[in-house]
Structure formats: structure tokens, C-alpha cells
Design an enzyme around this catalytic site. Structure first.
Site, PDB file in Angstrom:
ATOM      1  CE  LYS A  65      -0.231  -0.632   4.978  1.00 54.93           C
ATOM      2  NZ  LYS A  65      -0.997  -1.184   6.085  1.00 54.93           N
TER       3      LYS A  65
ATOM      4  CE1 TYR B   4      12.218  31.499   3.253  1.00 51.91           C
ATOM      5  CE2 TYR B   4      12.522  29.128   3.006  1.00 51.91           C
ATOM      6  CZ  TYR B   4      12.103  30.344   2.498  1.00 51.91           C
ATOM      7  OH  TYR B   4      11.565  30.404   1.244  1.00 51.91           O
TER       8      TYR B   4
HETATM    9  C1  LIG Z   1      -0.103  -1.989   6.735  1.00 48.33           C
HETATM   10  C2  LIG Z   1      -0.568  -3.308   7.171  1.00 48.33           C
HETATM   11  C3  LIG Z   1       0.333  -4.363   7.322  1.00 48.33           C
HETATM   12  C4  LIG Z   1       1.831  -4.170   7.248  1.00 48.33           C
HETATM   13  O1  LIG Z   1       2.260  -3.592   8.468  1.00 48.33           O
HETATM   14  P1  LIG Z   1       3.785  -3.287   8.801  1.00 48.33           P
HETATM   15  O2  LIG Z   1       3.752  -2.792  10.200  1.00 48.33           O
HETATM   16  O3  LIG Z   1       4.214  -2.224   7.840  1.00 48.33           O
HETATM   17  O4  LIG Z   1       4.556  -4.530   8.635  1.00 48.33           O
HETATM   18  C5  LIG Z   1      -0.183  -5.612   7.581  1.00 48.33           C
HETATM   19  N1  LIG Z   1      -1.514  -5.807   7.742  1.00 48.33           N
HETATM   20  C6  LIG Z   1      -2.407  -4.797   7.645  1.00 48.33           C
HETATM   21  C7  LIG Z   1      -3.848  -5.073   7.845  1.00 48.33           C
HETATM   22  C8  LIG Z   1      -1.963  -3.516   7.378  1.00 48.33           C
HETATM   23  O5  LIG Z   1      -2.843  -2.511   7.313  1.00 48.33           O
END
Ligand SMILES: *Cc1c(COP(=O)(O)O)cnc(C)c1O
Length: 347
Positions: free
Chosen positions: A37, A247
């Protein structure tokens, strides 16, 4: 201008990505999938999928149908959409080979109405109180008639060694798994996979650790960095004692100081929290950041290092260290990286 000529690079180590994936599978004692994702946590989901699928990864996870559409997936792999299927998603879901992760009773009802026999995944909430059916809902018969491939739950505190909620969630998940038939069961994210085979079930779902994040002390020394930032020097200037840089004039030179201005800023995810803490390197020479981080630029103190316009500096960006220094999470450090990098995968 060729994309090779961009003044900002993210070098991505595919061997490290694959090695991290293999290590996580070994720890969890179960095949590892991959959470891709947010565009592969900012690194580029298509390339991440290509490298991991090539190494044998068979299960991928995105948040939304828009993300699912962006991936050109080989036939042989499975894709789950973690946010499930809202009413607005049903057309996309029915047209896709990806599976929704059904999260609520309304979602289950909607899926049953239109696509009952089609494979889906189901999320059960075991204590995080984010997405998912309650344990009671899951065990109530609500899921009867669904064709469930993966039944999953998500750990809230697996990155905090010894947190009591983690074992409570595991026990709840074992109970649900006994009551709800599914082809496979999955509980662990990256940190969960580090807790060993008791948390592995049939599949783990690491994200962060694939990309070089250290999710748990047990992973220290085993997870390899994947992404390295290099920024080009746009200008070199000699600042006199009493003159300021940037800045707010927050840095004032105490002595004649050679400053390099680098093509990197907070719009590239290099956030203002690095002011006073960040650093870069030219060869062996460490070059501390001076002054504030601008939108597109930072300034570093070159000390006595030889530097000229057009040179490249490596930015210190080890995720665990950078997180400790800035208070930003390793997740934020990755997912914020943005689109102005030339992403270069080493094969
Ligand atoms: C994002 C997510 C993961 C991966 O989690 P990490 O902490 O990045 O390993 C796994 N399962 C779900 C449901 C998630 O939303």
C-alpha cells in the site's frame, strides 16, 4: 532531459528487499506476503511487486481499489484490498481479480448479495478497534456462505516487546480461527513476524521491514536498508563569521564556513524535524545540516571536505536512526518520500 538527470535520487536495493522478505518468512515460520500500500511505502509498488514476485512472494496487500488498479500483477499472485468494498467500490471490485478484505457487517451483507460465491478475505478485530468485524460478529454465523480465502486480524502493539495486548490478540485470533472456516489465517505484520512461529499462522503480512524499517528489537542487525537518498550540490558558498544561513537565520557561522546547498527539502519528505539533527556524507566526511529545512533545499556544513557544484552527497537516512533523531516514525520517513526522486533499482 532524461529522468536520469534529476538532481535527487533514491537508490533501491532489490537484493536487500528480497533478503528482508526471506528473513521475515523464516522468523514467522510461514510464507510471507507483502504490504505494498501507499505505493510500496513510498518506494514504488510496481517495482517492489516485480522483485518480490520474482523471488516467490505470492500475496500482496494494498489499501484501496485505486492502488490495486495501479499494479500490473502477474496471474500467479494474489492481491487483497485491505479497506474492503464500499458501495462505491463494488463495480471496481467485481471487475478485478483482487479480493476485498470485508471489514464490517454491512460490507459482508453487500458482498453476499452480489458476489457470495466469489473468494473474499475477512478482517476480524481482536483488540485494535480499527477495521474489522467483532469476534462476536465473526462467530455469529454472519459469515456463513462466504468463500473466505484469508481470515485476518491485525496486531496493535507487536512492536512493543512484552505488551500484554499482543498475546491477548493472538488468543482471540486462535478462537476465531477455530470457529470460522477459511482457506488460510494471517495475523502478523512485520513486528508480529518477529515474534516467531506462534504468530505466523499460514501467512505473514510484513510491510515496513521489507523496506528496511526495524520493526522490533529482534530484527536489529538482520534487516538491511533498502532505500538510500543522494542529493546533488546546487551551489557551494563560503559564509563569513556572523553571517546566517536560511530561513529565520537560525544558523549563524562562528568561523569561516563552507556550505553546500543540496537539492532536497521537506516537499521530498525530508521534514523540518531534521533541522539541527540531520547530516550528509561526501565519501567518509560527515556534513551536518545547518539552519532550517526549506521546501526544496537544505544546507550542510562541508567542514574541510573538497566539494563542488554538481557533486552528490549521501543523506544519512537509516530509518531506525532517523526515527530516533527526529521523532518521526519509520513509516512516515518512508511513505513521505514523494515523487521528485529518480528511483533507481539495483538489480
Ligand atoms: C499496513 C498493514 C500491514 C503491514 O504492516 P507493517 O507494520 O508495515 O509490517 C499488515 N496488515 C495490515 C492489515 C496492514 O494494514
Amino acid at each position: 532531459m532524461s529522468p536520469k538527470d534529476l538532481p535527487l535520487r533514491l537508490t533501491l536495493d532489490s537484493a536487500a528487499l528480497v533478503a528482508n522478505w526471506r528473513w521475515l518468512a523464516g522468523q514467522g515460520g510461514a510464507p510471507a506476503g507483502a504490504a505494498v500500500k501507499a505505493d510500496g511505502y513510498g518506494l514504488g509498488a510496481r517495482e517492489v511487486v516485480r522483485h518480490l514476485a520474482g523471488a516467490g512472494c505470492r500475496d500482496f496487500f494494498v489499501a484501496t481499489w485505486a492502488e490495486a488498479d495501479q499494479l500490473a500483477l502477474p496471474q500467479s499472485v494474489s492481491l487483497s484490498v485491505l479497506h474492503g468494498a464500499r458501495a462505491e467500490d463494488m463495480d471496481a471490485a467485481l471487475a478485478s481479480s483482487a479480493r476485498p478484505v470485508l471489514n464490517s457487517a454491512a460490507m459482508v451483507a453487500r458482498w453476499k448479495q452480489v458476489a457470495a460465491g466469489r473468494p473474499c478475505d475477512v478482517m476480524v478485530d481482536t483488540g485494535m478497534n480499527r477495521l474489522g468485524l467483532t469476534v462476536e460478529e465473526a462467530c455469529s454465523g454472519l459469515l456463513d456462505g462466504l468463500n473466505i480465502d484469508l481470515l485476518l486480524s491485525h496486531l496493535a502493539c507487536a512492536d512493543e516487546p512484552g505488551h500484554p495486548l499482543t498475546e491477548r490478540q493472538r488468543a482471540q485470533f486462535v478462537e476465531v480461527a477455530g470457529a470460522v472456516p477459511a482457506r488460510r489465517y494471517s495475523l502478523a505484520n512485520s513486528a508480529g513476524a518477529c515474534l516467531g512461529p506462534a504468530y505466523g499462522f499460514d501467512l505473514t503480512r510484513p510491510g515496513l521491514a521489507l523496506y528496511g524499517g526495524v520493526p522490533h528489537p529482534a530484527a536489529q542487525g538482520h534487516i538491511r536498508p533498502v532505500a538510500a537518498i543522494e542529493a546533488q550540490v546546487l551551489q557551494v558558498r563560503d559564509v563569513l563569521p556572523g553571517q546566517s544561513v536560511g530561513y529565520g537565520a537560525t544558523f549563524v557561522a562562528q568561523q569561516p564556513t563552507r556550505i553546500a546547498i543540496l537539492n532536497l527539502g521537506y516537499a521530498d519528505g525530508y521534514l523540518r524535524a531534521f533541522a539541527g539533527r540531520g547530516s550528509a556524507r561526501l565519501g567518509e566526511a560527515g556534513c551536518p545540516l545547518v539552519g532550517r529545512v526549506s521546501m526544496d533545499l537544505i544546507a550542510v556544513d562541508m567542514g574541510s571536505a573538497e566539494v563542488g557544484e554538481g557533486d552528490w552527497l549521501a543523506i544519512d537516512y537509516r530509518l531506525d536512526e532517523a526515527s530516533r533523531l527526529t521523532g518521526l516514525s519509520q513509516y512516515e520517513l518512508l511513505t513521505g518520500l514523494g515523487s521528485r526522486y529518480q528511483r533507481l533499482w539495483t538489480e
